[in-house]
Design a protein around this motif. Sequence first.
Motif, PDB file in Angstrom:
ATOM      1  N   ALA A 146      36.414  16.509  63.267  1.00  0.00           N
ATOM      2  CA  ALA A 146      35.962  16.500  64.661  1.00  0.00           C
ATOM      3  C   ALA A 146      35.222  15.205  64.966  1.00  0.00           C
ATOM      4  O   ALA A 146      35.291  14.677  66.077  1.00  0.00           O
TER       5      ALA A 146
ATOM      6  N   LEU B  30      43.494  17.490  66.589  1.00  0.00           N
ATOM      7  CA  LEU B  30      42.473  16.600  67.134  1.00  0.00           C
ATOM      8  C   LEU B  30      42.889  16.213  68.546  1.00  0.00           C
ATOM      9  O   LEU B  30      43.645  15.274  68.747  1.00  0.00           O
TER      10      LEU B  30
ATOM     11  N   SER C 161      42.526  17.981  75.911  1.00  0.00           N
ATOM     12  CA  SER C 161      41.562  19.027  75.580  1.00  0.00           C
ATOM     13  C   SER C 161      41.310  19.888  76.805  1.00  0.00           C
ATOM     14  O   SER C 161      41.553  19.494  77.940  1.00  0.00           O
TER      15      SER C 161
ATOM     16  N   GLU D 220      38.093  17.357  71.903  1.00  0.00           N
ATOM     17  CA  GLU D 220      37.708  18.536  71.113  1.00  0.00           C
ATOM     18  C   GLU D 220      38.666  18.699  69.944  1.00  0.00           C
ATOM     19  O   GLU D 220      39.796  18.189  69.942  1.00  0.00           O
ATOM     20  N   LEU D 221      38.162  19.447  68.968  1.00  0.00           N
ATOM     21  CA  LEU D 221      39.003  19.797  67.833  1.00  0.00           C
ATOM     22  C   LEU D 221      39.448  21.229  68.022  1.00  0.00           C
ATOM     23  O   LEU D 221      38.619  22.127  68.163  1.00  0.00           O
TER      24      LEU D 221
ATOM     25  N   ARG E 155      40.918  24.326  66.493  1.00  0.00           N
ATOM     26  CA  ARG E 155      41.175  24.900  65.178  1.00  0.00           C
ATOM     27  C   ARG E 155      42.185  26.031  65.347  1.00  0.00           C
ATOM     28  O   ARG E 155      41.887  27.066  65.936  1.00  0.00           O
TER      29      ARG E 155
ATOM     30  N   LEU F 139      29.497  18.433  68.293  1.00  0.00           N
ATOM     31  CA  LEU F 139      30.958  18.355  68.227  1.00  0.00           C
ATOM     32  C   LEU F 139      31.555  19.602  68.866  1.00  0.00           C
ATOM     33  O   LEU F 139      31.012  20.702  68.724  1.00  0.00           O
TER      34      LEU F 139
ATOM     35  N   VAL G 264      34.244  22.250  68.783  1.00  0.00           N
ATOM     36  CA  VAL G 264      35.276  22.859  67.940  1.00  0.00           C
ATOM     37  C   VAL G 264      35.677  24.167  68.586  1.00  0.00           C
ATOM     38  O   VAL G 264      34.847  25.045  68.790  1.00  0.00           O
TER      39      VAL G 264
END
Lengths: 179, 591, 423
Positions: free
Chosen positions: B203, B509, B515, B521-522, B524, B567, B569
Amino acid sequence: MPSKNSINRPKLTTNVRSKQQTLARKRDARERKGHFTLARSEEGSRSGEAKSAPVDLYFGRESPATRRAQPGRGGLTTKTLSKKRAKKIERNLKYAAQRRLLTDVQANSEGADDDEMSVDATGQAKAIARKQDIAAKKASKNSGSLVREALWKAIEDAGSQGLTLQTGNGTTLGGPFFP
Amino acid sequence: MDLAVSHEDSQILLKDKNVLQESVVDKYRTAGQITQTALKYLTGLINDLYHYKTIQRPMTIAELCLLTDSFMVTRLEQFYKNKVNERGIAIPTTIDVDQVSSGWSPEVDDTKNLLNWNKETTSPEDSLFSSVSGILKAGDVIKITLGVHIDGYTSEVSHTMVIYPVAVNEAGATVPAGPLLDVKADAIAATHIATETVVALLACALTPEKLPTSLGNVVNGQLIRLVVDTIARSYNCGVVPGSRVRRIRRFLAGQNEGIVAEREYKGVVWTESHQEAQLLINSDVKDLTVATSSTRSAPSAVPVDDFTVNAGEVFMIDLKIAPLGQVSKKGLITLEVVDSARGKSHRKDELVARAGLFVRDYAQAHALKLKTSRKLLTSIDNNGVYPFKLSHLSPNFPIDPTKDYDEQISALDKDLKSFRLGMSEIANNYLCVETPIEIAKWVPWDHVLKESNQNGALSYDATANLTLPGHEVPLPKLGIAALKLKSLVRSCPETIDLPVVRECTTVVLCDSDVSSGERPELLRLTGGSKTSQPSWIHSDYELNNEDPTVQGIFQLAELVKDKRFGLVVRETQPMKQTVSQGAAEETGMQM
Amino acid sequence: MSGVYTCNSCSLGFDSSQDQRDHMKTEWHRYNLKRRVAQLPAISELVFNTKVRALSQAESEDDARKRDEKKQLTKKEIRRREKEALLEKKKKLLALAQENYLKNKALAENQAQKENTEAEKEVKEEQTAPVVTEENVPTEEAAAPAVPDEELTEEQLAERLMNQKLESKVDIPLETCLFCTNESFKDFETNLDHMFKNHGFYIPEQKFLTDKEGLVHYLSEKIGLGNMCIVCNYQGRSLEAVRAHMLAKRHCKIPYESENERLEISEFYDFTASYAGYAENTKKTQEPSEVVADDGNDEWEDVSSDEENAEATEDNDEDEDDLPDEYLYNDGTELHLPTGVKVGHRSLQRYYKQNLKPERILTEGQGTLVAAETRTFLPAFDKQKYNVKQRAWKSENMDKKREDKRHAKFVNNQPYYRDQLLQ
């Protein structure tokens, strides 16, 4: 000389075979006499150097081949060194010394930066240099053992355990349920 | 190789199709949802079987795998129907118990065979017996691995579960009798923390300015390796060879590692050679490069750590960690491939099993003799490029658990017989490669150093399992080839099996343009707090706060918790079981 | 007649031997010698000369033409030509008869069939004669030897022939068997049944047959009037002969294989129903339903050799190939049939016979894997490179041999060598 189509033309195979046999016989004889050269890898090998029985006799060196063939006999040889020949060798040595002196002076004057181009690098010198190279290589070949030694050291070194720490409360994850 | 793809096509396939767009992210997200749901389904099944004991009928591992695969396929049916050409199972469900590191996915007809083959070698007390019988027991650490892909956009997941002895608490609920205190607990803790930290690290690649200064200023391969190795070492564990943190691309999700020498491989891999280099790090041996340039593939196919993680990429974090608490010496963690052959040379405790997973090698071409094989190969080619099980090719798959279960199983059994016949010819001609079942082994270094010969590097192992290009020699500094290492592992009396813990998660990613929020943003896709919560464990080890790397790790955890400035996530959530048409239920979940 | 020198065969005397010798070399003397051998009296020189003149004149007239024909045309050839011409003539006659019959039939229908058969025949005769005169020109040579002693024109000849035929005509009623002699039944159907059972007289395509009586009547006329076999067009001298021929050769069926044979009896059929069915078929299923298998185009091969076509060839008797021509076109290499089947030419047979591996179409996944693949495999066998290598090896070998030879030359080079053979 029989013609190409002659009935009596000598056959190739038989000739070749007899030639090989002759060569083999000669090789055997030479080996028996001890004239056989040593392998290049052997310690006493003088491969690459000029071969000369009179020079050997002059310096009192025994030829390695004879030494191997007749180990107990010392420097016994059938070769002789004439007086004239001895004189010649002496003279040549003198010239060689002079030449070497000259090149040394030249090398000094030029700053001795180019070894490769030195005139003195005669066959003998080249052979010696090559032998040293081989020896160096043999040493470097054992870098595996170097790694091995380093690994042994690392294994036996108790201090390189790392960051493991057992003093705190430890780590707890999850809880009393089935995720 | 008689196949070739034009330069333009390869540009499209490798580059253009991997550019993150709304549609691509949506496919990834849907795949992630299905994966999460399937994982939830399987963990629910296992909990019901062994903890709540609501399912009376015992189910073997083979059946669990089959049910979960069927579940995935039926779920996939509902999404992107007629919109994409290829979708399906990216990795069939595997359930690895304890020391089995990967690849344990027996077919339903294997259950009886396994017991028969391992009759003399495996006793019920043995830790391998759970694998052999297919019935788990309390104390087992099981690794569930599965994945699906939609149009090649893949999401994979691995999660580690512990089978507990159960107790009833004051509230009357069934709970674990207590936390796991074994050495396995160390590995579970290490794997969980390492996975979460690497997710946070990735991230940070989107916002490099937020990366803790103690970890440097750019997220690259070396940093990922450093962090994972530090955490593993802190918990007295070792990273098992075969672990990787790698970029995945469309249709290139690591399923062909060791078969296809993949162009532009980007990722950190852990092999035996890295353990060797780790030991030599303080010595005067200068050259510590572990990967050699492979003669048989392009240089970009050799995995090296010199890469930077960029936004817009998709990464798979697949970590396998083994505890070293039960060994006193320094040793090498390696993998042993389980053989399906039985003979006099087999040791008493050696497992005999055949691989259930196969991967097609499209570079090979061969005219098959048997009609069965040809037919099978056609259906394999239609199946896709991902690993498959033979049962997936059967017309009786997927099975419907609501209908007559036994009848479907016996029908599947019948199909498998002819498939195996065809498969033997296909595999013998290298058209398919079986994904090996691997067992983690520990062999002391002193044995390796004492025994090794110099010619090891020259020996060639015809039965070598899948190796990455450039990493063909497991111990390059010592000059020990795979064949030599195999015999070393077998010959050493001190060799022991190591339990393995595995966590795998796929992350996207997303830069700010794709995003869901303003900030990059990451995303998941798999794992996370909803599906992959760690089991209840307690380890005596903890991270040493004095170490600068560990400090960086703590800062990363803080950053993930910080909603405003930290971050971002987001986790893909599993679909609700009742909702068939999965409206993407996705909430911003923080770690 | 004086002198010592005489010629006995010519009974002449000569003064000198020179004269006698000259005489012996003449043609006249040779002729007389031959006559003497044939025990004929000798002829005088004058007679001989007149004879020679007459002969040479006759020869010079049709010298070139006659010799050529005699030499080139063998007897067999002449006979064959004659036969062909005869057959041609017969066919024409038959065609005429058929045409007339049809015309009459139409007429009769129009006039509500009031006229009796004799009146019909007269009409036929009247109509036939002028047509024959026009068409009988090429049959002149063949007709001539048939009546060599009478000097008739072709028209008269044809008329006479026709008359003969009509005189000898035997009417075979519909209730009578075409092949047996005088076997009558109570109605047409039982007759057909008899002919089918006893002689294998099968009427093809009964589904589309519209005029069964007409067909049988046509055949009966062919046998009764033309004395022709219905299968091989054998011309019998009489009805009995042709019947015997048909029974003996089992020629008791309606030929229905070639285009011409089908066309011959096509008037009695109506295939429009099958076209409609065809159109529906092609609309519903793209499967080709039939393949043309006529002998006129037998040099065409079926290109798309799938199972479906194999099936299709088996049940091709229902659908017919008399489809409108616009569906059927030839693009030089392939014949496109209306059914969608492509028929390739025989000259390209070797290419159609090739069983090539179908080109593989990669899916996106497979394409990605192949594109990402960097493994290098052993290079494929390069024939050109191998040939270059082989040449190098060859020259190496040759060099070696030459060296050996040269070396061996001097192996036995002794100063006092003596060859054993030269001792």
